[in-house]
Design a protein around this motif. Structure first.
Motif, PDB file in Angstrom:
ATOM      1  N   THR A  78      30.265  32.796  35.897  1.00 48.36           N
ATOM      2  CA  THR A  78      31.545  33.472  35.736  1.00 48.36           C
ATOM      3  C   THR A  78      31.416  34.835  36.415  1.00 48.36           C
ATOM      4  O   THR A  78      30.380  35.494  36.287  1.00 48.36           O
ATOM      5  CB  THR A  78      31.920  33.646  34.251  1.00 48.36           C
ATOM      6  OG1 THR A  78      30.873  34.341  33.588  1.00 48.36           O
ATOM      7  CG2 THR A  78      32.156  32.300  33.580  1.00 48.36           C
ATOM      8  N   PRO A  79      32.438  35.257  37.129  1.00 50.12           N
ATOM      9  CA  PRO A  79      32.330  36.508  37.886  1.00 50.12           C
ATOM     10  C   PRO A  79      32.396  37.743  36.991  1.00 50.12           C
ATOM     11  O   PRO A  79      32.792  37.658  35.820  1.00 50.12           O
ATOM     12  CB  PRO A  79      33.557  36.453  38.803  1.00 50.12           C
ATOM     13  CG  PRO A  79      34.538  35.643  38.050  1.00 50.12           C
ATOM     14  CD  PRO A  79      33.735  34.619  37.297  1.00 50.12           C
ATOM     15  N   GLU A  80      32.028  38.858  37.571  1.00 47.74           N
ATOM     16  CA  GLU A  80      32.151  40.137  36.885  1.00 47.74           C
ATOM     17  C   GLU A  80      33.634  40.386  36.605  1.00 47.74           C
ATOM     18  O   GLU A  80      34.484  40.098  37.450  1.00 47.74           O
ATOM     19  CB  GLU A  80      31.578  41.238  37.782  1.00 47.74           C
ATOM     20  CG  GLU A  80      31.462  42.572  37.125  1.00 47.74           C
ATOM     21  CD  GLU A  80      30.710  43.584  37.993  1.00 47.74           C
ATOM     22  OE1 GLU A  80      30.160  44.517  37.418  1.00 47.74           O
ATOM     23  OE2 GLU A  80      30.699  43.440  39.221  1.00 47.74           O
ATOM     24  N   MET A  81      33.940  40.869  35.401  1.00 52.63           N
ATOM     25  CA  MET A  81      35.337  41.092  35.025  1.00 52.63           C
ATOM     26  C   MET A  81      35.498  42.446  34.359  1.00 52.63           C
ATOM     27  O   MET A  81      34.572  42.965  33.753  1.00 52.63           O
ATOM     28  CB  MET A  81      35.813  39.971  34.094  1.00 52.63           C
ATOM     29  CG  MET A  81      35.788  38.606  34.757  1.00 52.63           C
ATOM     30  SD  MET A  81      36.484  37.303  33.751  1.00 52.63           S
ATOM     31  CE  MET A  81      38.214  37.664  33.895  1.00 52.63           C
ATOM     32  N   TRP A  82      36.708  42.977  34.492  1.00 52.17           N
ATOM     33  CA  TRP A  82      37.052  44.256  33.894  1.00 52.17           C
ATOM     34  C   TRP A  82      38.290  44.082  33.026  1.00 52.17           C
ATOM     35  O   TRP A  82      39.128  43.222  33.296  1.00 52.17           O
ATOM     36  CB  TRP A  82      37.355  45.293  34.974  1.00 52.17           C
ATOM     37  CG  TRP A  82      36.183  45.574  35.841  1.00 52.17           C
ATOM     38  CD1 TRP A  82      35.272  46.576  35.677  1.00 52.17           C
ATOM     39  CD2 TRP A  82      35.779  44.856  37.011  1.00 52.17           C
ATOM     40  NE1 TRP A  82      34.321  46.504  36.665  1.00 52.17           N
ATOM     41  CE2 TRP A  82      34.606  45.454  37.502  1.00 52.17           C
ATOM     42  CE3 TRP A  82      36.283  43.750  37.678  1.00 52.17           C
ATOM     43  CZ2 TRP A  82      33.945  45.005  38.619  1.00 52.17           C
ATOM     44  CZ3 TRP A  82      35.624  43.297  38.799  1.00 52.17           C
ATOM     45  CH2 TRP A  82      34.464  43.925  39.266  1.00 52.17           C
ATOM     46  N   TYR A  88      41.914  41.035  31.046  1.00 50.60           N
ATOM     47  CA  TYR A  88      40.763  40.926  31.944  1.00 50.60           C
ATOM     48  C   TYR A  88      41.207  40.495  33.332  1.00 50.60           C
ATOM     49  O   TYR A  88      42.149  39.723  33.486  1.00 50.60           O
ATOM     50  CB  TYR A  88      39.750  39.903  31.414  1.00 50.60           C
ATOM     51  CG  TYR A  88      38.913  40.435  30.280  1.00 50.60           C
ATOM     52  CD1 TYR A  88      37.796  41.233  30.531  1.00 50.60           C
ATOM     53  CD2 TYR A  88      39.238  40.144  28.964  1.00 50.60           C
ATOM     54  CE1 TYR A  88      37.030  41.718  29.497  1.00 50.60           C
ATOM     55  CE2 TYR A  88      38.473  40.631  27.910  1.00 50.60           C
ATOM     56  CZ  TYR A  88      37.369  41.423  28.189  1.00 50.60           C
ATOM     57  OH  TYR A  88      36.612  41.915  27.163  1.00 50.60           O
ATOM     58  N   ARG A 102      39.401  39.964  37.609  1.00 48.97           N
ATOM     59  CA  ARG A 102      38.222  40.034  38.486  1.00 48.97           C
ATOM     60  C   ARG A 102      38.667  40.577  39.831  1.00 48.97           C
ATOM     61  O   ARG A 102      39.854  40.753  40.080  1.00 48.97           O
ATOM     62  CB  ARG A 102      37.545  38.676  38.591  1.00 48.97           C
ATOM     63  CG  ARG A 102      38.404  37.575  39.122  1.00 48.97           C
ATOM     64  CD  ARG A 102      37.604  36.258  39.171  1.00 48.97           C
ATOM     65  NE  ARG A 102      38.433  35.176  39.609  1.00 48.97           N
ATOM     66  CZ  ARG A 102      39.080  34.338  38.812  1.00 48.97           C
ATOM     67  NH1 ARG A 102      38.967  34.456  37.510  1.00 48.97           N
ATOM     68  NH2 ARG A 102      39.831  33.387  39.298  1.00 48.97           N
ATOM     69  N   LYS A 103      37.701  40.812  40.687  1.00 50.44           N
ATOM     70  CA  LYS A 103      38.005  41.373  42.005  1.00 50.44           C
ATOM     71  C   LYS A 103      39.070  40.542  42.705  1.00 50.44           C
ATOM     72  O   LYS A 103      39.017  39.317  42.699  1.00 50.44           O
ATOM     73  CB  LYS A 103      36.749  41.443  42.877  1.00 50.44           C
ATOM     74  CG  LYS A 103      35.869  42.603  42.546  1.00 50.44           C
ATOM     75  CD  LYS A 103      34.786  42.803  43.589  1.00 50.44           C
ATOM     76  CE  LYS A 103      33.999  44.037  43.223  1.00 50.44           C
ATOM     77  NZ  LYS A 103      33.061  44.431  44.235  1.00 50.44           N
ATOM     78  N   GLN A 141      42.309  40.370  41.968  1.00 45.03           N
ATOM     79  CA  GLN A 141      43.451  39.944  41.158  1.00 45.03           C
ATOM     80  C   GLN A 141      44.484  41.038  40.921  1.00 45.03           C
ATOM     81  O   GLN A 141      45.586  40.736  40.476  1.00 45.03           O
ATOM     82  CB  GLN A 141      42.980  39.396  39.806  1.00 45.03           C
ATOM     83  CG  GLN A 141      42.329  38.041  39.899  1.00 45.03           C
ATOM     84  CD  GLN A 141      42.063  37.442  38.532  1.00 45.03           C
ATOM     85  OE1 GLN A 141      41.473  38.074  37.665  1.00 45.03           O
ATOM     86  NE2 GLN A 141      42.502  36.217  38.349  1.00 45.03           N
ATOM     87  N   GLU A 191      42.336  48.399  41.326  1.00 44.36           N
ATOM     88  CA  GLU A 191      40.975  47.855  41.238  1.00 44.36           C
ATOM     89  C   GLU A 191      39.931  48.927  41.531  1.00 44.36           C
ATOM     90  O   GLU A 191      38.957  49.080  40.788  1.00 44.36           O
ATOM     91  CB  GLU A 191      40.824  46.695  42.223  1.00 44.36           C
ATOM     92  CG  GLU A 191      39.461  46.043  42.194  1.00 44.36           C
ATOM     93  CD  GLU A 191      39.358  44.889  43.182  1.00 44.36           C
ATOM     94  OE1 GLU A 191      38.560  45.012  44.142  1.00 44.36           O
ATOM     95  OE2 GLU A 191      40.069  43.889  42.989  1.00 44.36           O
ATOM     96  N   LYS A 246      34.033  45.804  30.236  1.00 47.57           N
ATOM     97  CA  LYS A 246      33.470  45.304  31.493  1.00 47.57           C
ATOM     98  C   LYS A 246      32.489  44.194  31.146  1.00 47.57           C
ATOM     99  O   LYS A 246      31.664  44.362  30.253  1.00 47.57           O
ATOM    100  CB  LYS A 246      32.761  46.434  32.229  1.00 47.57           C
ATOM    101  CG  LYS A 246      32.171  46.054  33.551  1.00 47.57           C
ATOM    102  CD  LYS A 246      31.495  47.258  34.210  1.00 47.57           C
ATOM    103  CE  LYS A 246      30.894  46.872  35.530  1.00 47.57           C
ATOM    104  NZ  LYS A 246      30.254  48.012  36.193  1.00 47.57           N
ATOM    105  N   GLU A 277      28.472  39.487  35.551  1.00 45.41           N
ATOM    106  CA  GLU A 277      28.404  38.080  35.958  1.00 45.41           C
ATOM    107  C   GLU A 277      27.535  37.332  34.946  1.00 45.41           C
ATOM    108  O   GLU A 277      26.511  37.830  34.516  1.00 45.41           O
ATOM    109  CB  GLU A 277      27.806  37.997  37.361  1.00 45.41           C
ATOM    110  CG  GLU A 277      27.759  36.598  37.928  1.00 45.41           C
ATOM    111  CD  GLU A 277      27.169  36.581  39.323  1.00 45.41           C
ATOM    112  OE1 GLU A 277      27.944  36.437  40.279  1.00 45.41           O
ATOM    113  OE2 GLU A 277      25.940  36.723  39.439  1.00 45.41           O
TER     114      GLU A 277
END
Length: 190
Positions: free
Chosen positions: A45-49, A96, A98-99, A101, A107, A136, A139
């Motif tokens: 799963t990707p890095e998310m904010w 949430y 991810r890059k 979006q 971003e 935050k 990954e």
């Protein structure tokens, strides 16, 4: 009567395919685990904010919001009252992402913040934002147990296709079926 005859044929074919293909598709636990180990990149799963924001129409309004925040007013309370988008009812919570979006300016502001940090005024095509990074997630690798149903489904589909193709080839050989590609093409052209 013709429709019933055709329906009967389709039912018989479906039953035959089920017996000769579908019922023979079995995926072993070891096979699924091996697939998981060989394809771990597919289960990341990707890095998310997660962020909240207060969106206003003008830079002056944004400066007023920053002043209120500096006096100790709660971010969420100001968002509920002053923010002009749908997130206002949630205290500005965007959720949430991810890059890629959200718009680049938003971003980039989030990427430069630590959790709990607040941005300066950020201008985007939507207006003027004050952004607060609320969480935050780095990954992560999806655990095997939660990936297992997807793996099993994919492997069953692949195995089914292989068995079906093998069945078709064996039937063609057994009954000496020839496919006249030229005849099919001329019929399709008409």
């Amino acid at each position: 009567k013709d429709i019933l005859v055709e329906a009967r044929k389709k039912i018989i074919i479906a039953k035959f395919v089920k017996m000769e293909v579908d019922d023979k598709v079995k995926i072993l636990e070891d096979t699924m685990k091996a697939f998981y180990e060989e394809h771990k990149d597919e289960f990341k799963t990707p890095e998310m904010w997660r962020a909240s924001h207060i969106l206003v129409a003008s830079e002056g309004e944004a400066r007023d919001v920053v002043a209120e925040l500096s006096k100790g007013k709660l971010f969420e309370d100001i968002a509920r009252v002053k923010s002009i988008d749908a997130t206002s009812s949630r205290g500005g919570d965007v959720g949430y992402f991810r890059k890629g979006q959200v718009v680049p300016e938003f971003e980039n502001a989030c990427l430069s913040l630590n959790v709990g940090g607040q941005s300066a005024i950020v201008h985007t095509q939507f207006g003027y934002h004050i952004i607060k990074l609320t969480d935050k997630k780095g990954e992560a690798l999806e655990p095997y147990e939660s990936a297992k149903p997807k793996i099993e489904s994919a492997l069953k589909l692949k195995k089914r296709d292989e068995l079906f193709d093998k069945l078709v080839v064996s039937l063609k050989d057994k009954y000496r079926v020839r496919v006249e590609d030229d005849a099919i093409e001329s019929l399709e052209a008409k």
